[in-house]
Enzyme design. Sequence first.
Site, short mmCIF file in Angstrom:
data_model
loop_
_atom_site.label_atom_id
_atom_site.label_comp_id
_atom_site.label_asym_id
_atom_site.label_seq_id
_atom_site.Cartn_x
_atom_site.Cartn_y
_atom_site.Cartn_z
N HIS A 124 -7.23 41.42 -44.81
CA HIS A 124 -7.21 40.39 -43.77
C HIS A 124 -7.90 40.79 -42.45
O HIS A 124 -8.49 39.94 -41.79
CB HIS A 124 -5.76 39.99 -43.48
CG HIS A 124 -5.03 39.49 -44.68
ND1 HIS A 124 -5.37 38.34 -45.34
CD2 HIS A 124 -3.97 40.03 -45.35
CE1 HIS A 124 -4.56 38.16 -46.37
NE2 HIS A 124 -3.70 39.16 -46.40
N PRO B 236 -4.08 50.61 -45.42
CA PRO B 236 -3.11 49.58 -45.79
C PRO B 236 -3.80 48.37 -46.42
O PRO B 236 -4.86 47.94 -45.95
CB PRO B 236 -2.45 49.21 -44.46
CG PRO B 236 -2.70 50.40 -43.56
CD PRO B 236 -4.01 50.96 -43.99
N LEU B 237 -3.20 47.85 -47.47
CA LEU B 237 -3.81 46.73 -48.19
C LEU B 237 -3.96 45.50 -47.30
O LEU B 237 -4.94 44.76 -47.41
CB LEU B 237 -2.96 46.40 -49.43
CG LEU B 237 -3.60 45.43 -50.42
CD1 LEU B 237 -4.90 45.98 -50.95
CD2 LEU B 237 -2.64 45.13 -51.57
N CYS B 238 -3.00 45.30 -46.40
CA CYS B 238 -3.07 44.12 -45.53
C CYS B 238 -4.29 44.19 -44.61
O CYS B 238 -4.93 43.18 -44.32
CB CYS B 238 -1.78 43.98 -44.71
SG CYS B 238 -1.37 45.43 -43.73
N THR B 239 -4.62 45.42 -44.15
CA THR B 239 -5.81 45.59 -43.31
C THR B 239 -7.08 45.34 -44.11
O THR B 239 -8.01 44.66 -43.65
CB THR B 239 -5.84 47.02 -42.72
OG1 THR B 239 -4.67 47.23 -41.93
CG2 THR B 239 -7.07 47.22 -41.87
#
Length: 445
Positions: free
Chosen positions: A222, A216-219
């Site tokens: 961030h 996932p891009l958020c992982t």
Amino acid sequence: MEVDSNGHGHTGGDWPNRWSHLSQVLTRKGPFSHPNFQAGPETLSLVRDMVRLCIIGAGGLGCELLKNLAYMGFRNMHVIDMDTIDVSNLNRQFLFRPNDVGKFKAEVAADFINRRIPGANVKAHNGMIQDFDEDFYRQFHVIICGLDSIVARRWINGMVLSLVTPGEDGQPPTGVIPIIDGGTEGFKGHARVILPGMTACIECTLDLYPPQVNFPLCTIAHTPRLPEHCIEYARILLWPKENPFGGEETSIDGDDPNHISWIYEKALERANHYHITGVTHRLTQGVVKRIIPAVASTNAVIAAVCAMETFKLTTSCADPLNNYMMFNDSEGIYSYAYEAEKNEKCLACSRRTQTLNFGKTKKLQDLIEYLVNQASFQMKNPGLTTNIEGKNKTLYMPNVASIEAATRHNLKKTLDELGLTSGSELVVADSTSPRPLIVKLNLED
């Protein structure tokens, strides 16, 4: 004058008893012969002079396939591969040598076989399978896949299905070009025989393939926890932002040591910041190139099965595999063959319009995510168009930057706001298929 393995001179690519091993099978019937098998020297001549094969992939499986098929008498072969040779290939892709690093795999493999095996006529194509049209694929009698990409498998599956003309009044279809698909991952492998329009195709059994690893891009952005997260951060976010090699935006080349080194250094910086260990140059290249672990012995077994099935299909000397064989030698040797069943609702070979039930208030983004994540679709990056009141309308097109920017605002609109109603048909284009999919909407309140 050419010289055989025993040092005997000969001309014309043949010498006495060269094909005796094949004559034992082709000049007489056996207990496993197909009813249509015609025993005799003409069948050997058919293999050598008439049959045209297309081998897709010149990597671990492709090298084994080319060698096996050439030694089985097949002369007229085409090989397609878009990759160049890397040092890491040399331990198992035995048609390549250190001085071949940087050259096109297809070109080097074809040249090696043509020089090593008298009479072989292998033609190389440096490029993607999508570069060739229906007329190109229509010339072959069998297509053998040694691919490491599910997307490429789905594309060639769709292409070959588009060449099939369904039979009428219970007659079998025409224009059928068999696909023999082989695949390996570590100590596991599979081989399968696909008769397009008649047996289970790639899309019919899409759930048999292992899920693709995506973070996932958020992982990545961030909360990185793995070394792979740091590498993907450098690849996906830092590369386009910093454009490290100047000029116009440069695509990442997994075989360019400068590109890999830059990503490795940036990933290592991020890993150190988050106290993550395990970022190495080798892992970086593996993540960037999506390298699948390969074992030479597994490649040899699967390629042997694929070559044997090619021989059986083209000569009818025995019934072909029906239709899926799995192999595992991680603990001992285990193999199992079974018949994968044709899916009557298959997106590719059923030729049916798919109906989707969706709420009117659902957004276009929701529909696209459904096409990507739903098991029966598993699309990569779909683009959608439709026809509203007799006019073509592009809803979203991700692969052309100017059109993507112009249609991006539609992602936040509901299907009702876009003018779609129950019965509206969407034309969905995706890299997994050479032809678009027609989807009919059934909108619910």
